[in-house]
Design an enzyme around this catalytic site. Structure first.
Site, short mmCIF file in Angstrom:
data_model
loop_
_atom_site.label_atom_id
_atom_site.label_comp_id
_atom_site.label_asym_id
_atom_site.label_seq_id
_atom_site.Cartn_x
_atom_site.Cartn_y
_atom_site.Cartn_z
N LYS A 1 -3.65 5.40 6.01
CA LYS A 1 -3.97 5.86 7.35
C LYS A 1 -3.89 7.38 7.44
O LYS A 1 -3.10 8.00 6.72
CB LYS A 1 -2.98 5.26 8.36
CG LYS A 1 -3.13 3.76 8.54
CD LYS A 1 -2.18 3.26 9.61
CE LYS A 1 -2.49 1.82 9.96
NZ LYS A 1 -2.39 0.90 8.82
N ASP B 1 -7.93 4.26 9.37
CA ASP B 1 -7.66 3.71 8.04
C ASP B 1 -8.80 4.18 7.14
O ASP B 1 -9.96 3.81 7.37
CB ASP B 1 -7.64 2.17 8.09
CG ASP B 1 -6.24 1.63 7.99
OD1 ASP B 1 -5.61 1.87 6.94
OD2 ASP B 1 -5.78 1.00 8.95
N ARG C 1 7.12 -0.21 2.47
CA ARG C 1 6.81 -1.35 3.33
C ARG C 1 5.70 -2.21 2.72
O ARG C 1 4.88 -1.70 1.96
CB ARG C 1 6.40 -0.90 4.73
CG ARG C 1 5.26 0.11 4.76
CD ARG C 1 5.35 0.93 6.05
NE ARG C 1 4.25 1.86 6.22
CZ ARG C 1 4.21 3.08 5.71
NH1 ARG C 1 5.20 3.51 4.93
NH2 ARG C 1 3.20 3.88 5.96
N CYS D 1 -13.15 -7.71 14.29
CA CYS D 1 -11.99 -7.83 13.39
C CYS D 1 -12.24 -7.18 12.02
O CYS D 1 -13.25 -7.45 11.37
CB CYS D 1 -11.64 -9.29 13.19
SG CYS D 1 -10.28 -9.52 12.01
N ASP E 1 -12.72 -0.09 12.11
CA ASP E 1 -12.99 -0.06 10.67
C ASP E 1 -14.44 -0.45 10.37
O ASP E 1 -15.14 -1.01 11.22
CB ASP E 1 -12.04 -1.02 9.95
CG ASP E 1 -10.60 -0.56 10.09
OD1 ASP E 1 -10.33 0.61 9.76
OD2 ASP E 1 -9.76 -1.36 10.56
N CYS F 1 -11.55 -11.95 17.21
CA CYS F 1 -12.08 -10.73 17.80
C CYS F 1 -13.38 -10.39 17.06
O CYS F 1 -13.41 -10.42 15.82
CB CYS F 1 -11.08 -9.60 17.65
SG CYS F 1 -9.42 -10.08 18.21
N ARG G 1 -10.54 -7.83 9.43
CA ARG G 1 -10.32 -8.84 8.37
C ARG G 1 -11.19 -10.07 8.62
O ARG G 1 -10.83 -11.18 8.25
CB ARG G 1 -8.83 -9.23 8.31
CG ARG G 1 -7.92 -8.10 7.87
CD ARG G 1 -6.61 -8.60 7.29
NE ARG G 1 -5.81 -7.47 6.84
CZ ARG G 1 -4.70 -7.04 7.43
NH1 ARG G 1 -4.23 -7.67 8.51
NH2 ARG G 1 -4.05 -6.00 6.96
N CYS H 1 -6.09 -17.25 13.58
CA CYS H 1 -5.74 -16.49 14.78
C CYS H 1 -5.98 -17.36 16.00
O CYS H 1 -6.81 -18.28 15.95
CB CYS H 1 -6.61 -15.24 14.89
SG CYS H 1 -6.46 -14.14 13.48
N ARG I 1 0.83 -1.20 0.00
CA ARG I 1 0.00 0.00 0.00
C ARG I 1 0.87 1.26 0.00
O ARG I 1 0.50 2.27 -0.57
CB ARG I 1 -0.89 -0.02 1.25
CG ARG I 1 -2.14 0.80 1.19
CD ARG I 1 -2.90 0.82 2.52
NE ARG I 1 -2.90 -0.43 3.24
CZ ARG I 1 -3.86 -1.36 3.14
NH1 ARG I 1 -4.88 -1.18 2.35
NH2 ARG I 1 -3.77 -2.47 3.85
N TYR I 2 1.99 1.20 0.69
CA TYR I 2 2.90 2.34 0.80
C TYR I 2 4.24 1.93 0.18
O TYR I 2 4.62 0.75 0.24
CB TYR I 2 3.13 2.71 2.26
CG TYR I 2 1.87 2.95 3.06
CD1 TYR I 2 1.23 4.18 3.02
CD2 TYR I 2 1.34 1.94 3.85
CE1 TYR I 2 0.07 4.39 3.76
CE2 TYR I 2 0.19 2.14 4.59
CZ TYR I 2 -0.45 3.38 4.54
OH TYR I 2 -1.59 3.58 5.27
#
Ligand code: SF4
Length: 359
Positions: free
Chosen positions: A318, A311, A95, A111, A274, A108, A113, A104, A91-92
């Site tokens: 971000k 985000d 990185r 979440c 999100d 959560c 994702r 996981c 995305r950037y």
């Protein structure tokens, strides 16, 4: 010994972790839609006598998850739009995310994702996919940092993690390897000497970003797990999601940030939640989040101040919520400028359906 991760609504019911008035059949529909997992450490931390327990709220399914608002998105931060090869999100410029695994230790309920993780999610990279992802990183000299996320990379065995860190160690332009994880909190005994050693990328700097949302998560076992990482030379930073009914209280947030600092973990990001499907019951307004962060400022040390971050939905990157790039309009919507100069509208919580981009 003997305790194991609870992986269904029926198992949560047997463990008496559901509220007495809950309709188990309704909740089972949530379990069919989104993955469920509660580790022994988190099950032990839940106060069964507190109907508003902030630990339970993070991990025990809620029928509210069955309601998806029109503005909620399966891929709210646009991972797929920035994925040049399987397992990489670029995305950037400097990185990449390396998503080696999509399972996981816990799931959560908020979440971002949630459509990608879990037993029915995107799975684990095959050896060939991992080869191609590593080749992608090796072939781009601008990639300074590799962030292992997913899923939670620390569910992998030490042997598999070591294989990845060794391969990244061999890429000269990669200087920093970062792991995003909940494991030190939700499964602290997994962080043993072998795992710690496997995270150390020779000749690089290793960071571990710990996801924790409530000060009670930093138990003595969790603190000891973090100390094992830090004592080995790994730098730790924190990630917290601002969640209604969990930590939307300046005193709770202050206690959490202080606990991070006391344990040599630098507060890094406080994420605005999100627009993930079925998570509206966790979302505050940006104005409410700003007010909370304002309350923290001045009351606690500068060491304890995270950056409150959003985000931008759709994968536009971000933006710090307290920056001039985020402006509140008269209509209750926020105008947001991304790092490339694009303009976006972010709605108040009840109106997620009016979200649109003005790029
Ligand atoms: S650990 Fe992270 S990726 Fe996994 S369910 Fe929780 S928020 Fe999602």
């Amino acid at each position: 010994m003997g305790a194991r991760t609870l992986r269904s609504v029926a198992e949560l019911d047997d463990a008496q972790l559901l509220a007495p008035d809950v309709e188990v059949n309704d909740l089972a529909r949530v379990g069919e839609r989104y993955a469920v997992a509660v580790t022994p450490a988190m099950a032990a931390l839940i106060d069964r006598n507190d109907p508003s327990d902030p630990i339970a709220r993070q991990f025990i399914p809620d029928v509210a998850e069955l309601e998806t608002l029109p503005g909620e998105q399966a891929d709210p931060i646009g991972d797929l739009a920035h994925s040049p090869v399987t397992g990489i999100v670029h995305r950037y410029p400097d990185r990449v995310l390396l998503k080696a695994v999509h399972v996981c230790p816990v799931y959560c309920r908020f979440c971002f994702r949630r459509e990608m993780v879990g037993p029915a999610g995107l799975g684990t990279l095959t050896p060939e996919e991992l080869d191609r992802a590593i080749e992608y990183i090796a072939g781009r000299s601008e990639i300074w940092e590799v962030i292992l996320t997913g899923g939670d990379p620390l569910v992998l065995s030490a042997r598999r993690l070591r294989e990845i860190t060794q391969r990244l160690s061999a890429i000269g332009h990669v200087r920093v390897v970062r792991f995003h994880t909940r494991v030190p909190v939700v499964d602290p005994y997994k962080v043993d000497a072998g795992l710690v050693d496997a995270l150390m990328a020779s000749g690089k700097t290793t960071y571990v970003a710990l996801h924790a949302n409530h000060p009670r998560e930093l138990t003595a076992d969790a603190r000891a797990a973090c100390a094992r990482l830090i004592d080995a030379g790994i730098a730790m930073i924190s990630q917290t999601v601002l969640l209604k009914g969990v930590n939307d209280d300046a005193d709770v947030l202050a206690a959490l940030m202080r606990a991070f600092v006391e344990n040599r973990i630098r507060p890094y990001y406080l994420h605005h939640p999100d627009l993930a499907p079925g998570t509206s019951h966790f979302r505050l307004g940006l104005d409410e989040g700003r007010a909370l962060v304002d309350q923290m400022r001045g009351r606690i040390s500068g060491l304890c101040q995270p950056t409150y971050i959003l985000d931008i939905p759709g994968g536009y990157g971000k933006v710090p919520v307290l920056s001039p790039a985020v402006r509140e309009g008269d209509d209750g919507c926020f105008r947001i400028r991304d790092y490339r100069g694009g303009e976006h509208i972010y709605p108040p919580p009840a109106e997620s359906s009016v979200l649109n981009d003005k790029d």
